[in-house]
Design a protein around this motif. Structure first.
Motif, PDB file in Angstrom:
ATOM      1  N   GLU A  50       2.869 -32.589 -35.699  1.00 16.94           N
ATOM      2  CA  GLU A  50       3.256 -33.741 -36.501  1.00 16.94           C
ATOM      3  C   GLU A  50       3.871 -34.793 -35.603  1.00 16.94           C
ATOM      4  N   ARG A  51       3.330 -35.997 -35.679  1.00 19.08           N
ATOM      5  CA  ARG A  51       3.832 -37.133 -34.898  1.00 19.08           C
ATOM      6  C   ARG A  51       3.951 -36.808 -33.413  1.00 19.08           C
ATOM      7  N   GLY A  52       2.946 -36.110 -32.904  1.00 18.30           N
ATOM      8  CA  GLY A  52       2.905 -35.813 -31.481  1.00 18.30           C
ATOM      9  C   GLY A  52       3.708 -34.617 -31.036  1.00 18.30           C
ATOM     10  N   SER A  53       4.422 -33.948 -31.926  1.00 20.45           N
ATOM     11  CA  SER A  53       5.169 -32.762 -31.509  1.00 20.45           C
ATOM     12  C   SER A  53       4.699 -31.546 -32.296  1.00 20.45           C
ATOM     13  N   ARG A  54       4.797 -30.393 -31.661  1.00 22.23           N
ATOM     14  CA  ARG A  54       4.355 -29.140 -32.268  1.00 22.23           C
ATOM     15  C   ARG A  54       5.583 -28.305 -32.614  1.00 22.23           C
TER      16      ARG A  54
END
Length: 145
Positions: A50-54
């Motif tokens: 989500e939004r570039g983070s895992r």
């Protein structure tokens, strides 16, 4: 269930491939947000990208448990809607004018806010009418020079 069986089961259930990313299993383009399943250091992890983070939601010692958890997460419909109580229904039926008034006010506020915001991008083209402009189609003399 292994990850390849999970991919087949999710496709059969009609879950869009863009909603999940499963290691070694599928190569569909992904939107920004999706679930993921992967092996990390002998553990199976399931999480969200989500939004570039895992972010890991669950960890499993076996692939089967991870696959079953993700399958249920992606295919369960959730609880059925709760019907309104008699009091809520009565309020809805007797306050329809108030509900409509508040909806109109919210729409007017949203429209006013959108008018106050600067326009983004190039201005939209005017729709073309069936009649060409007065000078369109005429041949112009070549300019001297």
């Amino acid at each position: 269930m292994d990850r390849f069986e999970l991919c087949r089961a999710l496709r059969a259930a009609g879950v869009p491939e863009a909603h999940y990313e499963i290691q070694d299993c599928h190569r569909a383009p992904h939107p920004t947000d999706r679930y993921f399943l992967e092996e990390r250091g002998g553990m199976w992890v399931v999480g969200v990208h989500e939004r570039g983070s895992r972010d890991v939601l669950e960890r499993f010692t076996d692939e089967d448990g991870a696959c079953r958890w993700l399958h249920s997460r992606l295919t369960e419909e959730g609880p059925p809607p709760v019907p309104p109580t008699a009091e809520e229904m009565d309020q809805l039926l007797h306050d329809s004018e108030g509900i409509q008034r508040r909806a109109r006010e919210a729409l007017e506020r949203a429209l006013a806010e959108s008018r106050d915001r600067p326009a983004e991008g190039p201005p939209a083209e005017k729709p073309r009418t069936s009649e060409p402009p007065a000078d369109e189609g005429r041949t112009r003399p070549p300019s001297a020079g």
